[in-house]
Design a protein around this motif. Sequence first.
Motif, mmCIF file in Angstrom:
data_model
loop_
_atom_site.group_PDB
_atom_site.id
_atom_site.type_symbol
_atom_site.label_atom_id
_atom_site.label_comp_id
_atom_site.label_asym_id
_atom_site.label_seq_id
_atom_site.Cartn_x
_atom_site.Cartn_y
_atom_site.Cartn_z
ATOM 1 N N LEU A 7 -5.667 -7.092 1.944
ATOM 2 C CA LEU A 7 -6.677 -6.525 1.045
ATOM 3 C C LEU A 7 -7.101 -5.103 1.430
ATOM 4 C CD1 LEU A 7 -8.865 -9.685 0.367
ATOM 5 C CD2 LEU A 7 -7.381 -8.501 -1.256
ATOM 6 N N ASN A 8 -6.750 -4.669 2.645
ATOM 7 C CA ASN A 8 -6.991 -3.292 3.060
ATOM 8 C C ASN A 8 -6.387 -2.276 2.107
ATOM 9 O OD1 ASN A 8 -8.089 -2.363 5.729
ATOM 10 N ND2 ASN A 8 -7.063 -4.275 6.283
ATOM 11 N N ASP A 9 -5.278 -2.671 1.477
ATOM 12 C CA ASP A 9 -4.497 -1.723 0.687
ATOM 13 C C ASP A 9 -4.813 -1.800 -0.796
ATOM 14 O OD1 ASP A 9 -3.231 -0.862 2.990
ATOM 15 O OD2 ASP A 9 -1.649 -2.364 2.839
ATOM 16 N N VAL A 10 -5.935 -2.448 -1.136
ATOM 17 C CA VAL A 10 -6.238 -2.710 -2.551
ATOM 18 C C VAL A 10 -6.375 -1.414 -3.366
ATOM 19 C CG1 VAL A 10 -8.735 -2.951 -2.152
ATOM 20 C CG2 VAL A 10 -7.681 -4.160 -4.065
ATOM 21 N N PHE A 11 -6.859 -0.319 -2.741
ATOM 22 C CA PHE A 11 -7.036 0.939 -3.482
ATOM 23 C C PHE A 11 -5.815 1.859 -3.407
ATOM 24 C CE2 PHE A 11 -11.759 0.422 -2.306
ATOM 25 C CZ PHE A 11 -12.007 -0.317 -3.447
ATOM 26 N N THR A 12 -4.922 1.593 -2.488
ATOM 27 C CA THR A 12 -3.792 2.512 -2.290
ATOM 28 C C THR A 12 -2.502 2.008 -2.923
ATOM 29 O OG1 THR A 12 -3.492 1.479 -0.121
ATOM 30 C CG2 THR A 12 -4.630 3.606 -0.171
ATOM 31 N N VAL A 13 -2.356 0.677 -3.020
ATOM 32 C CA VAL A 13 -1.064 0.106 -3.384
ATOM 33 C C VAL A 13 -0.673 0.392 -4.836
ATOM 34 C CG1 VAL A 13 -1.876 -2.181 -4.127
ATOM 35 C CG2 VAL A 13 0.310 -1.977 -2.972
ATOM 36 N N THR A 14 -1.664 0.574 -5.711
ATOM 37 C CA THR A 14 -1.374 0.879 -7.118
ATOM 38 C C THR A 14 -0.538 2.158 -7.231
ATOM 39 O OG1 THR A 14 -3.476 2.034 -7.170
ATOM 40 C CG2 THR A 14 -3.461 -0.186 -8.071
ATOM 41 N N VAL A 15 -0.839 3.096 -6.345
ATOM 42 C CA VAL A 15 -0.188 4.413 -6.387
ATOM 43 C C VAL A 15 1.307 4.289 -6.070
ATOM 44 C CG1 VAL A 15 -0.215 6.701 -5.294
ATOM 45 C CG2 VAL A 15 -2.373 5.534 -5.820
ATOM 46 N N ASN A 16 1.644 3.430 -5.099
ATOM 47 C CA ASN A 16 3.062 3.204 -4.793
ATOM 48 C C ASN A 16 3.754 2.486 -5.938
ATOM 49 O OD1 ASN A 16 1.341 2.965 -2.204
ATOM 50 N ND2 ASN A 16 3.341 3.621 -1.473
ATOM 51 N N MET A 17 3.054 1.507 -6.525
ATOM 52 C CA MET A 17 3.657 0.740 -7.606
ATOM 53 C C MET A 17 3.987 1.652 -8.790
ATOM 54 S SD MET A 17 3.994 -2.286 -6.463
ATOM 55 C CE MET A 17 4.044 -3.656 -7.607
ATOM 56 N N ALA A 18 3.194 2.724 -8.974
ATOM 57 C CA ALA A 18 3.410 3.638 -10.096
ATOM 58 C C ALA A 18 4.165 4.898 -9.672
ATOM 59 C CB ALA A 18 2.070 4.011 -10.724
ATOM 60 N N GLY A 19 4.492 5.031 -8.392
ATOM 61 C CA GLY A 19 5.283 6.171 -7.916
ATOM 62 C C GLY A 19 4.539 7.495 -7.890
#
Lengths: 95, 491
Positions: free
Chosen positions: B428-440
Amino acid sequence: MSVDAATVRRIAHLARIALEDGEVEHLRGEINAILDFVAQLSEVDVDGVEPMTSVTPMAMKKRTDEVTDDGYPEVIVANAPATENNYFLVPKVVE
Amino acid sequence: MTDLTSLTIAEARDALKRKTVSASELADAHLRAIARARALNAYVLETPDAARAMAEQSDRRIASGEAGPLEGIPIGVKDLFCTKDVRTTACSHVLYNFVPAYESTVTARLWRDGAVMLGKTNNDEFAMGSSNETSFFGPVISPWRRKGANTPLVPGGSSGGSAAAVAANLCLAATGTDTGGSIRQPAAFTGIVGIKPTYGRCSRWGIVAFASSLDQAGPFTRTVRDGAIILRSMAGHDPRDTTSADRPVPDYEAAIGRPVKGMRIGIPKEYRVEGMAAEIEELWEHGIAWLKGAGAEIVEISLPHTKYALPAYYIVAPAEASSNLARYDGVRYGLREPGRDIVAMYENTRAKGFGKEVRRRVMIGTYVLSAGYYDAYYLRAQKVRTLIKRDFEEVFARGVSAILTPATPTAAFGIGEKGGADPIEMYLNDVFTVTVNMAGLPGLALPAGLSPEGLPLGLQLIGRPFDEETLFALGEVIEQAAGRFAPQPWW
């Protein structure tokens, strides 16, 4: 969906990771916790949605199918745990 | 004389040009600092001989007027980047003795531009983790401590060694990789600047692969300007990575100081997650006020699929990892554990060579790709990923230049505090950052304040594809308003 002990052993074998008997139950719990977490994706309506194949719209570059880099087998095998005459050595596969 | 290790890249560049300091002096000052800071476990391999030799070459090039853009700048390299003839392990037992015969494209570009390698920095094993606790070489200890306490804290992960090294003045910059937040989360935890560029901006060639459709290299620095300087050297097209973008690299430093007046900044309502700490809420409000004060227009936006990014990530990333890590079989490199036949040799090698977190992720990945489950898990996750990306595209199409969010839901936590019983707690640490990788997309994390306990807190700016320049312009505004943050040395 959740996995049982037999499935945990089957996945470990597919992944080529040896498991000790004592590890199975613990791993089963962890894997099921993760599968529970990802299960929320089933709420999403994905009808008619294309699966992502490339995150940036670009055509993959192609090149001529030719050898561009070779001629140093000793460098290729330099990190191998066991070699002979620039071949990788593995346990006997065929009797 | 000022402490050479506390300079910014921009300051060191000027001092080297004016010849008030030599590259060799700069390298030596850092090597001494590293030797005094071994308690942090930030470096897993120090390379003093290489550092001195590279610094001497830099001094010669400076003398002969051939200095490159990073000439003489000492940096740390995450141990995920292959460095020719220098041990590269991904901080895994399975690669404990691997010495690459080649150099990663990103590091080759840094050396081409004159940078000096101080050593290889610690990370979570195969970059799988958010606290740098899964490393084969043991955890990194953050240079930060809570006010009046000496509890050892995590620096974040996976690039925890790089983040700790930059925050503790053990290099002027360091390289990192970011698959779900592995640059931005540790940058936030250690009070420094971390950039995950657009997917394809930096070549992945020669970087130990974790999840190939998400992995991207980027820098850690102590200022936004320094991030712009070093990213220009790291980025660029590479024919050896077919996903690398064939487009020119802008002069990112020129974007520093560019006016942000009139830019529309999106504030996504879905990032106001339940139970978010009051200090994070307050930090976000400060960020909004600073950008508004500089003339930006603040608009509320919606990214409706945000909550599905993390679960989709925990299908896509392990699936790709299980495939990428199939190569560690005890045959071509690294550890080999004997067995009664070749399959037992593979199984024993991988059981001993991979740590707990890596084993678990490889198994999850194997499961979601296995016959009968592929459509229900992997295919569905890739469809959700399309929707996550579409959310961003719709917002950008409405004229939003960038998005402002917190970088992490909390400040840094203690070593051993999280993820012991439930792996999801760590994820859950990455909840705000992971969207950015998923969208490139490109994302920049930077410090914006301190928690009541005295720990750094970070904001994140998310940009349009290949528009890192806007992030640098906005980041500079926040940095000017928030100031810079440094830990009190205790080591």
